[in-house]
Design an enzyme around this catalytic site. Structure first.
Site, PDB file in Angstrom:
ATOM      1  N   SER A   1      47.858  15.336  50.476  1.00 38.89           N
ATOM      2  CA  SER A   1      47.189  14.087  50.104  1.00 38.89           C
ATOM      3  C   SER A   1      46.149  13.672  51.136  1.00 38.89           C
ATOM      4  O   SER A   1      46.169  14.113  52.288  1.00 38.89           O
ATOM      5  CB  SER A   1      48.219  12.968  49.979  1.00 38.89           C
TER       6      SER A   1
HETATM    7  N1  SAH Z   1      53.442  14.855  49.910  1.00 37.43           N
HETATM    8  C1  SAH Z   1      52.679  16.084  49.970  1.00 37.43           C
HETATM    9  C2  SAH Z   1      51.658  16.226  48.871  1.00 37.43           C
HETATM   10  C3  SAH Z   1      52.314  16.450  47.594  1.00 37.43           C
HETATM   11  S1  SAH Z   1      51.426  17.237  46.301  1.00 37.43           S
HETATM   12  C4  SAH Z   1      52.053  16.287  51.320  1.00 37.43           C
HETATM   13  O1  SAH Z   1      52.182  15.415  52.189  1.00 37.43           O
HETATM   14  O2  SAH Z   1      51.448  17.349  51.527  1.00 37.43           O
HETATM   15  C5  SAH Z   1      52.679  17.005  45.071  1.00 37.43           C
HETATM   16  C6  SAH Z   1      53.860  17.919  45.188  1.00 37.43           C
HETATM   17  O3  SAH Z   1      54.791  17.504  44.204  1.00 37.43           O
HETATM   18  C7  SAH Z   1      53.545  19.368  44.891  1.00 37.43           C
HETATM   19  O4  SAH Z   1      53.880  20.163  46.000  1.00 37.43           O
HETATM   20  C8  SAH Z   1      54.410  19.695  43.681  1.00 37.43           C
HETATM   21  O5  SAH Z   1      54.979  21.000  43.712  1.00 37.43           O
HETATM   22  C9  SAH Z   1      55.492  18.645  43.780  1.00 37.43           C
HETATM   23  N2  SAH Z   1      56.192  18.347  42.531  1.00 37.43           N
HETATM   24  C10 SAH Z   1      55.685  18.183  41.295  1.00 37.43           C
HETATM   25  N3  SAH Z   1      56.679  17.944  40.408  1.00 37.43           N
HETATM   26  C11 SAH Z   1      57.841  17.944  41.115  1.00 37.43           C
HETATM   27  C12 SAH Z   1      59.215  17.752  40.785  1.00 37.43           C
HETATM   28  N4  SAH Z   1      59.627  17.509  39.532  1.00 37.43           N
HETATM   29  N5  SAH Z   1      60.136  17.841  41.757  1.00 37.43           N
HETATM   30  C13 SAH Z   1      59.763  18.097  43.047  1.00 37.43           C
HETATM   31  N6  SAH Z   1      58.485  18.288  43.422  1.00 37.43           N
HETATM   32  C14 SAH Z   1      57.531  18.211  42.472  1.00 37.43           C
END
Ligand code: SAH
Length: 214
Positions: free
Chosen positions: A61
């Site tokens: 992010s």
């Molecule tokens: N917080 C992260 C950015 C997240 S991007 C950082 O600091 O880098 C969003 C993430 O959510 C992705 O890695 C994706 O794989 C995950 N995601 C999406 N759906 C999900 C689910 N149902 N359970 C767990 N993770 C999920």
């Protein structure tokens, strides 16, 4: 001043100018080196205030969004926090500076493995990362004082609402994945849930089930 030190200082300045003003949050973000979470082609842009691609087609992010979400979560030193969407691990690392314990889950096993290695290198011993479908929360560790979701669902997932302690706060983006979403804050009260709308954001979608490529 070295290129990195200068870039880091500019990032802190950008955070402040975009509304990240709480000292504790700024200190946490000063301590956690975003450069440790961005590898490969985009590494040299780690200190720019923008989202960047990471493995598995996901994104780390934008730092100011990490700061604003962390601020909105009002974390205190006794809190047990759940993050859904580990991604690179950066948000979890920032939270680890403010909370007692951080659980973070991602549906991509590869991302969880990479994030764990960074947590170990940085000696962030109060984070536990699991490969799991976070839309079901983490029943074994519930209830949570704080929950942060870093992928967008159309509505707050029921299991996450259920795993929030009374008095607890959840911050998450809601809305269609291909449109602008709204960041909301949900506070659990004795009587139910209060909702605040914070700002427009754009996140990758919350997807059900574990990733097949993970
Ligand atoms: N917080 C992260 C950015 C997240 S991007 C950082 O600091 O880098 C969003 C993430 O959510 C992705 O890695 C994706 O794989 C995950 N995601 C999406 N759906 C999900 C689910 N149902 N359970 C767990 N993770 C999920």
């Amino acid at each position: 001043m070295s290129f990195d030190a200068e870039a880091k200082m500019q990032l802190l300045f950008a955070l402040r100018s975009r509304g990240v003003t709480e000292t504790q949050v700024l200190e946490a973000m000063e301590k956690i080196d975003r450069g440790a979470f961005v590898t490969g082609y985009f590494a040299e842009r780690a200190y720019e205030d923008m989202p960047l691609p990471i493995a598995c087609g996901q994104t780390i992010s934008q730092p100011s969004v990490v700061g604003l979400m962390t601020q909105a979560l009002k974390v205190s030193a006794r809190d047990k926090v759940l993050e859904v969407g580990t991604g690179s691990g950066y948000q979890a690392a920032v939270l680890s500076q403010l909370a007692r314990r951080v659980y973070t889950v991602d549906r991509h096993r590869r991302l969880v493995a990479a994030a764990r290695r960074v947590f170990e290198t940085l000696d962030l011993a109060n984070i536990t990362a699991f490969t799991a479908d976070g839309s079901h929360g983490l029943a074994d560790q519930a209830p949570f004082d704080r929950i942060i979701v870093t992928a967008a669902a159309e509505d707050p997932p029921g299991p996450l609402l259920a795993q929030l302690r009374i008095g607890g706060i959840m911050v998450l983006p809601v809305g269609q994945s291909d449109a602008v979403q709204r960041l909301i804050r949900v506070t659990r009260t004795e009587a139910g849930f209060d909702y605040d709308e914070l700002r427009p954001v754009r996140f990758v979608p919350l997807v059900e089930g574990l990733a097949r490529d993970s």
